[in-house]
Design a protein around this motif. Structure first.
Motif, PDB file in Angstrom:
ATOM      1  N   LYS A 174      -3.364  -4.474  -3.066  1.00  0.00           N
ATOM      2  CA  LYS A 174      -2.476  -4.263  -1.928  1.00  0.00           C
ATOM      3  C   LYS A 174      -1.663  -2.985  -2.097  1.00  0.00           C
ATOM      4  O   LYS A 174      -1.354  -2.306  -1.124  1.00  0.00           O
ATOM      5  CB  LYS A 174      -1.516  -5.450  -1.775  1.00  0.00           C
ATOM      6  N   SER A 175      -1.302  -2.691  -3.332  1.00  0.00           N
ATOM      7  CA  SER A 175      -0.408  -1.556  -3.588  1.00  0.00           C
ATOM      8  C   SER A 175      -1.131  -0.240  -3.364  1.00  0.00           C
ATOM      9  O   SER A 175      -2.329  -0.112  -3.609  1.00  0.00           O
ATOM     10  CB  SER A 175       0.137  -1.619  -5.020  1.00  0.00           C
ATOM     11  N   LYS A 176      -0.372   0.736  -2.900  1.00  0.00           N
ATOM     12  CA  LYS A 176      -0.930   2.049  -2.578  1.00  0.00           C
ATOM     13  C   LYS A 176      -0.854   2.931  -3.823  1.00  0.00           C
ATOM     14  O   LYS A 176       0.017   3.786  -3.953  1.00  0.00           O
ATOM     15  CB  LYS A 176      -0.189   2.655  -1.398  1.00  0.00           C
ATOM     16  N   GLU A 186      -8.291   3.630   3.702  1.00  0.00           N
ATOM     17  CA  GLU A 186      -7.802   2.250   3.768  1.00  0.00           C
ATOM     18  C   GLU A 186      -6.655   1.980   2.797  1.00  0.00           C
ATOM     19  O   GLU A 186      -5.853   1.068   3.012  1.00  0.00           O
ATOM     20  CB  GLU A 186      -8.946   1.257   3.517  1.00  0.00           C
ATOM     21  N   SER A 189      -3.747   3.037   4.979  1.00  0.00           N
ATOM     22  CA  SER A 189      -3.473   2.353   6.251  1.00  0.00           C
ATOM     23  C   SER A 189      -3.519   0.835   6.195  1.00  0.00           C
ATOM     24  O   SER A 189      -2.919   0.178   7.048  1.00  0.00           O
ATOM     25  CB  SER A 189      -4.480   2.825   7.305  1.00  0.00           C
ATOM     26  N   ASP A 190      -4.204   0.253   5.216  1.00  0.00           N
ATOM     27  CA  ASP A 190      -4.394  -1.203   5.224  1.00  0.00           C
ATOM     28  C   ASP A 190      -3.506  -1.899   4.192  1.00  0.00           C
ATOM     29  O   ASP A 190      -3.264  -1.364   3.111  1.00  0.00           O
ATOM     30  CB  ASP A 190      -5.859  -1.555   4.932  1.00  0.00           C
ATOM     31  N   ARG A 191      -3.097  -3.112   4.532  1.00  0.00           N
ATOM     32  CA  ARG A 191      -2.307  -3.905   3.577  1.00  0.00           C
ATOM     33  C   ARG A 191      -3.192  -4.386   2.418  1.00  0.00           C
ATOM     34  O   ARG A 191      -2.833  -4.283   1.261  1.00  0.00           O
ATOM     35  CB  ARG A 191      -1.650  -5.087   4.295  1.00  0.00           C
ATOM     36  N   ASN A 192      -4.338  -4.948   2.755  1.00  0.00           N
ATOM     37  CA  ASN A 192      -5.308  -5.379   1.745  1.00  0.00           C
ATOM     38  C   ASN A 192      -6.545  -4.486   1.853  1.00  0.00           C
ATOM     39  O   ASN A 192      -6.974  -4.149   2.949  1.00  0.00           O
ATOM     40  CB  ASN A 192      -5.728  -6.828   1.956  1.00  0.00           C
ATOM     41  N   TYR A 193      -7.117  -4.119   0.728  1.00  0.00           N
ATOM     42  CA  TYR A 193      -8.306  -3.286   0.759  1.00  0.00           C
ATOM     43  C   TYR A 193      -9.198  -3.631  -0.425  1.00  0.00           C
ATOM     44  O   TYR A 193      -8.764  -4.260  -1.403  1.00  0.00           O
ATOM     45  CB  TYR A 193      -7.947  -1.797   0.752  1.00  0.00           C
TER      46      TYR A 193
END
Length: 346
Positions: A174-176, A186, A189-193
């Motif tokens: 989840k963490s960027k 992703e 932009s995405d919470r989960n990837y």
């Protein structure tokens, strides 16, 4: 008149002398700690040892780094040797690659010819395929984390599993995390990837950077006077989300190379070329030894060396590393003071 006294440089292998390792020289230093080149006293074998201060810095990410790295045994991944404790540090001993990293190698040459870039890319994908089969996503694939041997035709070895995630032991990414010049859309932009799909994108960025000698989503204007680091970051992120890159006219690449790049650097991770697709692509298969894939399949099915340090030993060391020597007395004093205060309140 005032004077400043600099902190003495820590020498965990020298004071006191370590029974197994002898320091050769410093390699580098960062926010995580520092790395030293050492050699084993019994065999003379050179190793790189990453030192992290005991106490609060022994975080979940450090535990993941060690656990995930230990479970990977492949010729194109830096070999995990052991973890051990000194008075003030935990040491992570690993294989030493004497040829530096792929970033410096590429920069010194102003970019690589397609055949040489392919050679490194083949090794990179081979290692990533193995790593993903073992359930580990690296999440920080980059030139700087691709080390080279000192051979005339260097071998590539992936290092640094500080941001890695395991299918078996860790939560969904989840963490960027990662290095922003390499991160997949992703991740922004995405919470989960899916960390494995993000690794494939980063491998595409590595291939482009080797061929061109610069990053695909960075522009000269990002380094113009007056452009802040925040503005540069925003500019790069927008280009990543738009998949806004192109090859300079002076860089000559084959149609196969151009084709594989356009299929890896795809915004939708579900439409991005898979590892299987990459390994079947004409750009990738060119010049591969006949037994290349068979050997990697054997490695994926092989167990870990029986002599490898056990997880029980590692976990015991990690737990002990969370305690700073000499802190127990301070904790007891604090508990005693609190107990006295409680008695006085009664």
């Amino acid at each position: 008149m005032s004077s400043s006294i600099s902190e003495p440089k820590p020498e965990p292998l020298l004071v006191p002398p370590h029974p197994r390792y002898e320091k050769v020289r410093d390699i580098n230093r960062g926010s995580f700690g520092f790395v030293q080149l050492a050699k084993r006293r019994d065999t003379g074998k050179q190793v790189a040892i990453k030192f992290i201060a005991r106490g609060d810095k022994i975080s979940k990410s450090v535990e993941r780094e060690i656990h995930n790295h230990r479970g990977l045994h492949h010729p194109h991944i830096i070999k995990f040797e052991e973890v051990f404790l000194t008075e003030n540090f935990i040491g992570i001993s690993m294989e030493y690659a004497s040829g530096g990293d792929l970033f410096d190698y590429t920069v010194k040459r102003g970019g690589l010819k397609e055949d040489e870039a392919r050679w490194f890319f083949q090794q990179l994908i081979c290692a990533v395929d193995y790593m993903h089969t073992k359930g580990v996503a690296n999440r920080d694939m980059k030139l700087e984390n691709s080390l080279l041997t000192g051979h005339a035709k260097p071998l590539l070895k992936i290092c640094d599993f500080g941001y890695s995630k395991s299918d078996q032991n860790d939560s969904v990414p989840k963490s960027k995390v990662g290095t922003y010049l390499y991160v997949a859309p992703e991740v922004i932009s995405d919470r989960n990837y899916n960390g494995k799909n993000a690794d494939i994108w980063s491998c595409g960025v590595i291939l482009y950077s080797m061929l061109v000698g610069q990053y695909p989503f960075e522009r000269p204007e990002d380094k113009a006077k007056g452009v802040t680091e925040h503005q540069k970051l925003q500019n790069v992120m927008k280009r990543i989300l738009a998949v806004d890159y192109k090859f300079p006219k002076q860089v000559k690449i084959s149609e196969a190379c151009h084709d594989i790049m356009t299929k890896i650097l795809v915004r939708d991770p579900n439409k991005r070329l898979t590892l299987q697709g990459i390994q079947a692509h004409p750009f990738y298969t060119k010049g591969l030894p006949k037994n290349f894939f068979a050997v990697n399949e054997q490695l994926k099915n092989a167990g870990l060396p029986p002599s490898l340090q056990t997880m029980q030993s590692i976990d015991a060391i990690l737990q002990e590393a969370k305690v700073v020597p000499g802190s127990d007395d301070a904790d007891l004093d604090e508990m005693y003071d609190e107990a006295l205060a409680d008695c006085e309140d009664e």
